[in-house]
Motif scaffolding. Sequence first.
Motif, PDB file in Angstrom:
ATOM      1  N   LYS A  46       7.622  -8.581  -4.162  1.00  0.00           N
ATOM      2  CA  LYS A  46       8.471  -7.578  -3.524  1.00  0.00           C
ATOM      3  C   LYS A  46       7.753  -6.256  -3.227  1.00  0.00           C
ATOM      4  N   GLN A  47       6.510  -6.144  -3.640  1.00  0.00           N
ATOM      5  CA  GLN A  47       5.777  -4.898  -3.383  1.00  0.00           C
ATOM      6  C   GLN A  47       5.244  -4.848  -1.956  1.00  0.00           C
ATOM      7  N   GLU A  48       5.083  -3.628  -1.473  1.00  0.00           N
ATOM      8  CA  GLU A  48       4.415  -3.420  -0.190  1.00  0.00           C
ATOM      9  C   GLU A  48       2.944  -3.177  -0.489  1.00  0.00           C
ATOM     10  N   TYR A  49       2.100  -3.884   0.252  1.00  0.00           N
ATOM     11  CA  TYR A  49       0.660  -3.796   0.054  1.00  0.00           C
ATOM     12  C   TYR A  49       0.003  -3.188   1.285  1.00  0.00           C
ATOM     13  N   PRO A  50      -1.284  -2.823   1.161  1.00  0.00           N
ATOM     14  CA  PRO A  50      -2.000  -2.310   2.340  1.00  0.00           C
ATOM     15  C   PRO A  50      -1.931  -3.310   3.502  1.00  0.00           C
ATOM     16  N   LYS A  86      -1.798   2.044  -6.478  1.00  0.00           N
ATOM     17  CA  LYS A  86      -0.344   2.231  -6.560  1.00  0.00           C
ATOM     18  C   LYS A  86       0.350   0.910  -6.910  1.00  0.00           C
ATOM     19  N   ASN A  87      -0.141  -0.190  -6.338  1.00  0.00           N
ATOM     20  CA  ASN A  87       0.423  -1.506  -6.659  1.00  0.00           C
ATOM     21  C   ASN A  87       0.155  -1.870  -8.118  1.00  0.00           C
ATOM     22  N   ALA A  88      -1.053  -1.568  -8.576  1.00  0.00           N
ATOM     23  CA  ALA A  88      -1.391  -1.860  -9.969  1.00  0.00           C
ATOM     24  C   ALA A  88      -0.522  -1.053 -10.925  1.00  0.00           C
ATOM     25  N   VAL A  89      -0.327   0.221 -10.614  1.00  0.00           N
ATOM     26  CA  VAL A  89       0.526   1.074 -11.451  1.00  0.00           C
ATOM     27  C   VAL A  89       1.949   0.527 -11.473  1.00  0.00           C
ATOM     28  N   GLU A 141      10.812   4.709  -7.707  1.00  0.00           N
ATOM     29  CA  GLU A 141      10.851   4.884  -6.244  1.00  0.00           C
ATOM     30  C   GLU A 141      10.115   6.155  -5.818  1.00  0.00           C
ATOM     31  N   ASN A 142      10.231   7.228  -6.591  1.00  0.00           N
ATOM     32  CA  ASN A 142       9.493   8.459  -6.278  1.00  0.00           C
ATOM     33  C   ASN A 142       7.990   8.217  -6.339  1.00  0.00           C
ATOM     34  N   PHE A 143       7.543   7.487  -7.345  1.00  0.00           N
ATOM     35  CA  PHE A 143       6.115   7.193  -7.438  1.00  0.00           C
ATOM     36  C   PHE A 143       5.646   6.354  -6.260  1.00  0.00           C
ATOM     37  N   ILE A 144       6.376   5.326  -5.942  1.00  0.00           N
ATOM     38  CA  ILE A 144       5.992   4.422  -4.844  1.00  0.00           C
ATOM     39  C   ILE A 144       5.969   5.158  -3.512  1.00  0.00           C
ATOM     40  N   ASN A 145       6.925   6.032  -3.283  1.00  0.00           N
ATOM     41  CA  ASN A 145       7.053   6.697  -1.984  1.00  0.00           C
ATOM     42  C   ASN A 145       6.203   7.956  -1.825  1.00  0.00           C
TER      43      ASN A 145
END
Length: 146
Positions: A46-50, A86-89, A141-145
């Motif tokens: 479900k993650q967004e990747y590069p 960011k994905n790893a975190v 969500e704040n971290f991801i965005n």
Amino acid sequence: MKKFCLVLLITFILVFSACQKKEKTLYDFKTDFVGDNSKVSQIINKQEYPENFQTSEIKILSEKEPYGLKVFCKNYKNLEKKDLFKNAVTTLSLIKNLDNLYYVDENEKEIFIYNRKEVEEKLEKENTSLEKISENKENLENFINN
């Protein structure tokens, strides 16, 4: 007859919309254990990747500590380790007992490795932590965005 059909249609719409499941967010899959295959696979998928980067399958390494997770990937040639930070975190924050995250190619050759301790040290410099990020949905969500 028209009123009956209209009432029937409205009833059907209301019942149908009430029965639909709410879309789950990444935070809904937070787990204490890397061995929770269904939640872990959802966290990865479900993650967004590069751009152009793709994940395929996962391999859970939960037989002995330190616990790990291998994420098989494609289209990683132009990426640097920082591009997946960011994905790893996100992954480490949502899987409490995950120690090592490996992004690997189809032959299980390691591309990038993220260690929980290393990641925590980098986050500490930014006045945050994996625990704070995963504390609630809003923090994640704040971290991801950002």
